[in-house]
Write a protein that holds these residues in place. Structure first.
Motif, short mmCIF file in Angstrom:
data_model
loop_
_atom_site.label_atom_id
_atom_site.label_comp_id
_atom_site.label_asym_id
_atom_site.label_seq_id
_atom_site.Cartn_x
_atom_site.Cartn_y
_atom_site.Cartn_z
N ALA A 520 36.54 45.85 44.93
CA ALA A 520 36.62 46.88 45.97
C ALA A 520 37.99 46.86 46.64
N LYS A 521 38.51 45.64 46.89
CA LYS A 521 39.84 45.54 47.52
C LYS A 521 40.93 46.04 46.57
N THR A 522 40.78 45.70 45.28
CA THR A 522 41.76 46.18 44.29
C THR A 522 41.80 47.70 44.26
N LEU A 523 40.62 48.33 44.24
CA LEU A 523 40.54 49.80 44.22
C LEU A 523 41.12 50.40 45.50
N ALA A 524 40.81 49.77 46.63
CA ALA A 524 41.30 50.29 47.91
C ALA A 524 42.82 50.20 47.99
#
Length: 668
Positions: A520-524
């Motif tokens: 999720a952090k990578t996508l954000a």
């Protein structure tokens, strides 16, 4: 008495009371009777009453518990509080030893310590004064519990040296204190605590510090979070320093030259376990050299230079009286064994996971069987095996249902998966579990919205999806059981605060299949807003490091759903942030730094920067930091006492910088 004389007397009383407190609570060698300690404390209390300006934050009188708190404030840990990897047998420990030596060579010493079964806390000192204490929380963000920690008499309010640093420790409840507390609770017709760990955690998180003060908690401090400026070069030296300045450390620690010594000491300590005055749930093994710790580094979740050996689980017999089915937020149907209550590793167990239908068949588990139960890692109850010889013939074979127990939809088994799954998006059980996930610590982290409150809100029809959480009113919450005015206001404030969370928390909270907290952090970071992410194609997604085919398909499918699109618009209209707020991801083409596009390895001890600061600085300029040296490494930054990674870089003819050059590049 004039002000000057009062100030002098107060300092003398501080020194005497702190000395007697240290002797009693840290050294366990009191030099004066309790009556003398109490007399001095009363004298100081009267003095502070006459001269209120003498009531300083480090006064011994501040240990009794101050003002009741409205709520715990959030604290971001400067150095993350990571969990340890686990070892369950000798082979795991030998593998750990092998991995360590492959990275730093054979000259390794270990420190072996008891793993105290309590609550991990962080203590911050400025110029020797205790200024803040916090829980571990999710490892990055904890809760401010300073006032409660002040009530633990083995925590020094002022150190013997004016050091500014953060230390880590384990707050716990001694066995005798636990027994007395439960006796009192039974007398008051209150539910007793299941074990000392739960009692300690419940005490530390009391909003009224006076309650914590009555619980007789203790602490062992086990590390310094940031050793910069202390001058120590070994973990064992850090523990000695902590003792020297007034902290209580555990005296059962040992230094070892070989893994064979470690194994022998573990055996000795395991025999001592039952006779200790406090609970332990394992042994911690750490590399002693701080330079080697730096070189070994960390995984995403734990340090590579330490491991926790967990004691073999206690196994007990009980009867399996029934099997219950639950529906998870992704629709997976999980069978759970309902057991006759039995004590296992300090707690009463009535339920144990059976995972899936295949496991039930493999172990030939039937309703009515006598089974052996243990706690995996002393935490999660599980059925080990069935005692077939004790069968009476009345046991019943269990079969998984064909339809969902919550919504009656037909269950399916997706190709390649073991689990049965309900694929009805309107299944009430999935919706409720999704709501619980959305408010959880690693997602939107809404304090006060535990499983019980979410279940009640859902049952009352007040929330049908996550957007409804942001429509809740004060009047609606006040009608719920156990929701008073203060808890209602605190919950509403927590819901409002969660609107400001960075995008990665929202993405994880939405429960997109295959997307964990890290993804999720990578996508954000990559897409920065949920609007851009909604438009992303599969090709754009799999072009990102760490995003594979399955995850890319899941993200595209999720955001193609009209119901999801409607939900996202609803959340935006209710003021929920949908933008990434963390450090920006710098693309190579947008950076003019020499580090852009470079794969960098950090090794040795850095003096001007912490390891995290160096990593974040390199990534902010478009570089990538990895933990090991290989042919694909472009640059190695070597600090003091750099070891095998530096040697390997020299052998591969990789460019090498010192810390000063990195510092200059980061500060251009």
């Amino acid at each position: 008495m004039d002000k000057q004389s009062a100030n002098k007397l107060a300092r003398e009383l501080h020194e005497l009371i702190n000395t007697y407190n240290y002797e009693y609570n840290v050294l366990d060698k009191p030099s004066v009777p309790d009556s003398e300690y109490d007399r001095l404390m009363q004298e100081l209390l009267k003095l502070e009453e006459a001269f209120p300006e003498l009531k300083t934050s480090d006064s011994p009188t501040q240990r009794v518990g101050g003002t009741v708190l409205a709520a715990f404030q959030k604290v971001v840990h400067k150095t993350p509080m990571l969990s340890l990897g686990n070892a369950f047998n000798e082979a795991d420990l030998r593998d750990f030893d092998r991995r360590v030596k492959q990275s730093v060579g054979d000259d390794v010493q270990y420190v072996v310590e008891l793993k105290i079964d309590g609550l991990a806390v962080s203590l911050r000192y400025e110029n020797g004064l205790f200024v803040q204490g916090a829980t571990r929380g999710d490892g990055t963000t904890g809760e401010d519990i300073t006032e409660n920690l002040k009530t633990i008499r083995s925590i020094p309010l002022r150190l013997k040296k004016e050091l500014s640093f953060e230390v880590r420790g384990e707050a716990f409840m001694p066995k005798k204190s636990f027994e007395k507390l439960n006796e009192l609770r039974l007398q008051l017709e209150e539910e007793p605590f299941a074990n000392p760990r739960n009692a300690a955690a419940g005490s530390i998180r009391q909003l009224d510090p006076k309650i914590a003060a009555k619980r007789n908690l203790d602490i062992f401090v086990y590390s310094i979070a940031d050793l910069g400026g202390t001058g120590v070069e070994k973990h064992s030296e850090a523990l000695d320093l902590l003792e020297e300045v007034g902290f209580k450390t555990n005296q059962e620690r040992r230094k070892c030259e070989t893994i064979e010594e470690v194994l022998t000491i573990i055996e000795d300590l395991q025999e001592k376990r039952a006779n200790l005055s406090y609970d332990i749930d394992g042994i911690v093994i750490k590399v002693d050299s701080l330079a080697q710790q730096e070189e070994l580094g960390f995984t995403a979740k734990s340090p590579r230079w330490a491991i926790a050996y967990k004691f073999p689980a206690e196994e007990v017999m009980t009867k399996l009286v029934d099997i219950e089915l639950s529906v998870g937020r992704t629709g997976v149907i999980t069978p759970t064994a309902l057991l006759e209550p039995v004590r296992v590793a300090g707690t009463t167990v009535q339920r144990a996971s059976l995972h899936n239908e295949d496991l039930i068949r493999e172990k030939d588990i039937k309703i009515g069987d006598t089974v052996v139960v243990k706690k995996a890692g002393d935490i999660i109850p599980e059925v080990v095996n069935v005692l077939i010889d004790l069968r009476t013939g009345e046991e019943q074979t269990f079969s998984m249902p064909t339809h969902c127990p919550a919504c009656e939809s037909e269950l399916v088994r997706i190709e390649g998966e073991v689990a049965l799954r309900c694929i009805n998006p309107q299944c009430p059980a999935q919706i409720k579990e999704g709501l619980i996930h959305f408010v959880s610590r690693n997602a939107m982290n809404i304090d006060g919205l535990g499983e019980r409150v979410v279940a009640q809100l859902f049952q009352e029809g007040l929330i049908k999806d996550v957007a409804d959480l942001y429509r809740l009113t004060r009047d609606q919450l006040l009608e719920l059981e156990r929701m008073g005015e203060k808890s209602t206001d605190n919950l509403l404030n927590a819901i409002v605060q969660s609107k400001e969370n960075s995008l990665e928390r929202l993405l994880f909270g939405l429960g997109i299949r295959h997307v964990g907290a890290k993804a999720a952090k990578t996508l954000a970071q990559e897409f920065e807003t949920i609007e851009i992410l909604q438009q992303a194609t599969k090709d754009e997604l799999i072009a990102i490091n760490e995003i594979g085919d399955k995850m890319a398909d899941a993200v595209v499918t999720y955001f193609d759903n009209p119901d999801v699109q409607y939900l996202v618009n609803e959340l935006k209209s209710l003021g929920v942030n949908t933008t990434y707020k963390g450090p920006k991801l710098i693309r190579v083409e947008d950076s003019d730094s020499y580090l852009a596009g470079k794969t960098v390895v950090l090794t040795g001890k850095l003096e001007q920067l912490s390891r995290n600061e160096a990593k974040e600085g390199i990534e902010a300029l478009g570089g990538k930091v990895t933990g090991s040296v290989s042919k694909s490494t472009d640059l190695v930054v070597a600090g003091e006492s750099a070891g095998s990674k530096l040697k390997k870089a020299q052998e591969l003819n990789i460019e090498i910088w010192d810390e000063a050059r990195l510092f200059d590049e980061l500060n251009k």
